[in-house]
Design an enzyme around this catalytic site. Structure first.
Site, PDB file in Angstrom:
ATOM      1  N   LYS A 188       0.861  -1.188   0.000  1.00 35.05           N
ATOM      2  CA  LYS A 188       0.000   0.000   0.000  1.00 35.05           C
ATOM      3  C   LYS A 188       0.886   1.222   0.000  1.00 35.05           C
ATOM      4  O   LYS A 188       2.038   1.165   0.452  1.00 35.05           O
ATOM      5  CB  LYS A 188      -0.871   0.014   1.257  1.00 35.05           C
ATOM      6  CG  LYS A 188      -2.093   0.893   1.150  1.00 35.05           C
ATOM      7  CD  LYS A 188      -3.270   0.109   0.630  1.00 35.05           C
ATOM      8  CE  LYS A 188      -4.488   0.954   0.440  1.00 35.05           C
ATOM      9  NZ  LYS A 188      -5.663   0.110   0.169  1.00 35.05           N
ATOM     10  N   ASP A 241      -7.181   4.395  -4.103  1.00 32.55           N
ATOM     11  CA  ASP A 241      -7.791   4.229  -2.784  1.00 32.55           C
ATOM     12  C   ASP A 241      -8.421   5.598  -2.504  1.00 32.55           C
ATOM     13  O   ASP A 241      -8.649   6.367  -3.449  1.00 32.55           O
ATOM     14  CB  ASP A 241      -6.722   3.837  -1.736  1.00 32.55           C
ATOM     15  CG  ASP A 241      -7.341   3.298  -0.446  1.00 32.55           C
ATOM     16  OD1 ASP A 241      -7.683   2.108  -0.409  1.00 32.55           O
ATOM     17  OD2 ASP A 241      -7.506   4.056   0.528  1.00 32.55           O
TER      18      ASP A 241
HETATM   19  N1  GLU Z   1      -7.379   0.254  -2.508  1.00 37.67           N
HETATM   20  C1  GLU Z   1      -8.174  -0.866  -2.882  1.00 37.67           C
HETATM   21  C2  GLU Z   1      -8.146  -1.902  -1.792  1.00 37.67           C
HETATM   22  O1  GLU Z   1      -8.061  -1.602  -0.652  1.00 37.67           O
HETATM   23  C3  GLU Z   1      -7.787  -1.411  -4.227  1.00 37.67           C
HETATM   24  C4  GLU Z   1      -6.382  -1.905  -4.334  1.00 37.67           C
HETATM   25  C5  GLU Z   1      -6.033  -2.359  -5.745  1.00 37.67           C
HETATM   26  O2  GLU Z   1      -6.902  -2.388  -6.601  1.00 37.67           O
HETATM   27  O3  GLU Z   1      -4.861  -2.679  -5.959  1.00 37.67           O
HETATM   28  O4  GLU Z   1      -8.260  -3.076  -1.984  1.00 37.67           O
END
Ligand code: GLU
Length: 451
Positions: A126, A166
């Site tokens: 992340k 996100d």
């Molecule tokens: N931020 C989203 C999550 O928490 C998507 C992450 C992504 O698609 O890589 O899963």
């Protein structure tokens, strides 16, 4: 002292200044006890848990950018590459004023388990920044994204780490980020970033994926409880992309969505939403992401300033779709007192405090964990990577069908894992999700040696 307690104590001492990270580590490690404790010596010898709670790599970098008036600013950028045992790191970027290393570490840790649950080959990571896109012009956002990527590009790639959106990072930001990545590397390496527009390698169905996936999970859970989603009343929080997808799919399936919320308060729409109201969420979001009151003004619904919907409205299911620690102990007590609902389906990442979860479960509530419920977003991101790699695309119906199957599977594998370890399936969906997710990660970590 048991191995789990030993490692928990180590993390608590070492990362004492990271409350969100500690919250998720405590929840996950406690629920893995039935898997770890019978094999304590074996896992202790290879420092399995110490490795599970330590990111493989963390990068923190300066992001300088110039605003429209020519004034320079500096934000802080982060990428936490947590675990790559089952695939390249995958996870979104969050741009919000209150983002710290703690926020990104907690989200990255959650992401490892979430991604494992999708059954797709993606590890967990992340990233993000304390840059606040609210109130910035398109040009300012572009300059920020370009500066952010000018450092981040060194650490990412289709086979290394693939960021996505996100909170605060949508199609606009992804476009700017991907454009800069392509420019620096000189490669059209589409799977290096997901959540792209379909015109240049994005998957159809990605914007609705998290919300639709959450409702598919909810549908399975509701069926298992011997009830029907059709005719059910659902209270949600938030009004961003995830809330929008939840509202749309739940309405399509005949449920009545009666609340949304924003930083300004919550809206209670007794009549429930329809297509026009669902569409209006997008308009509202694009105009002013800080206020949901315009919905109440437009459709003649109630607006409650500065309040949250929890325990204030009659609903069969609560689905928090806003952000972490939105449902706290005082909310949980009110929800219990209100008396109509006994199922909490978490959608936003870690939206409930541990105290609130414990209180609700002691009072017989079923709690479905966000890392399972919201995994549809990243699942479709992984499908985007697969389409990019094969230089082909799938129709929206194909994507949705695969997403539906994955969400059913996530619910059922969580239930199965809980039962396998002697827990009470539907009442232990949190433990079930963690156990099912950890199974694959642990097996892969053991097989790959001490790395
Ligand atoms: N931020 C989203 C999550 O928490 C998507 C992450 C992504 O698609 O890589 O899963």
């Amino acid at each position: 002292m048991s191995y789990v307690d030993e490692v928990l104590a180590q993390v608590e001492a070492r990362d004492a200044n990271e409350p969100l990270f500690l919250q998720t580590v405590r929840e996950v490690l406690n629920s893995l006890r039935p898997m770890i404790e019978p094999n304590e010596e074996k896992y202790r010898r290879i420092a399995l848990l110490e490795r599970l709670v330590e990111p493989e790599k963390t990068v923190i970098f300066r992001v300088p950018w110039v605003d429209d008036k020519g004034v320079a600013h500096v934000n802080r950028g982060y990428r936490v590459q947590f675990n790559s045992a089952i695939g390249p790191y995958k996870g979104g970027l969050r741009f919000a004023k209150n983002v710290t290393l703690d926020t990104i570490k907690f989200l990255a840790f959650e992401q490892c388990f979430k991604n494992s649950l999708t059954t797709l080959p993606i590890g967990g990571g992340k990233g993000g920044s304390d840059f606040d896109p609210i109130g910035k012009s398109d040009d300012e956002v572009m300059r920020f994204c370009q500066s952010f990527m000018t450092e981040l590009y060194r650490y990412i790639g289709a086979n290394t780490d693939s960021p996505a959106g996100d909170m605060g990072v949508g199609a606009r930001e992804i476009g700017f980020l991907y454009g800069q990545y392509k420019r620096i590397t000189g490669n059209f390496e589409a799977a290096a970033v997901t959540g792209k527009s379909p015109e240049y390698g994005g998957s159809l169905g990605r914007p609705t994926a998290t919300g639709f996936g959450a409702v598919y999970y909810a549908e399975e859970l509701i069926k298992t409880l011997g009830r029907d989603i059709k005719g059910a009343t659902i209270a949600i929080s938030g009004f961003g992309q995830v809330a929008w997808g939840v509202a749309m799919k739940a309405t399509q399936l005949g449920a009545k969505v009666v609340t949304i919320s924003g930083p300004d308060g919550y809206v209670y729409d007794k009549e429930g939403m329809n297509d026009e109201k669902v569409d209006f969420l997008l308009t509202m979001r694009a105009t002013d992401p800080m206020h949901c009151k315009p919905y109440a003004d437009k459709f003649g619904a109630e607006f409650h300033e500065g309040e949250k919907p929890w325990g204030k409205v009659k609903a069969d299911y609560y689905m928090p779709c806003a952000m972490q620690n939105d449902v706290r102990i005082e909310d949980a007590k009110r929800m219990q007192e209100e008396g109509t609902c006994n199922v909490l389906i978490e959608v936003a990442n870690m939206p409930t405090t541990q105290e609130a979860i414990d209180f609700l479960r002691e009072n017989g509530w079923v709690v479905a964990p966000s890392k399972a419920v919201n995994a549809g977003g990243v699942a479709v991101s992984a499908m985007e990577m697969a389409q990019d790699a094969s230089k082909y695309y799938w129709t929206e119906a194909e994507v949705e069908e695969k997403l539906h199957a994955i969400m059913k599977d996530i619910f059922n594998s969580s239930l199965k894992a809980a039962n396998k370890f002697g827990l009470d399936g539907v009442n232990c969906l949190i433990e079930g999700a963690n156990l099912a997710a950890a199974d694959k990660i642990v097996t892969s970590m053991v097989a790959q040696g001490i790395v």
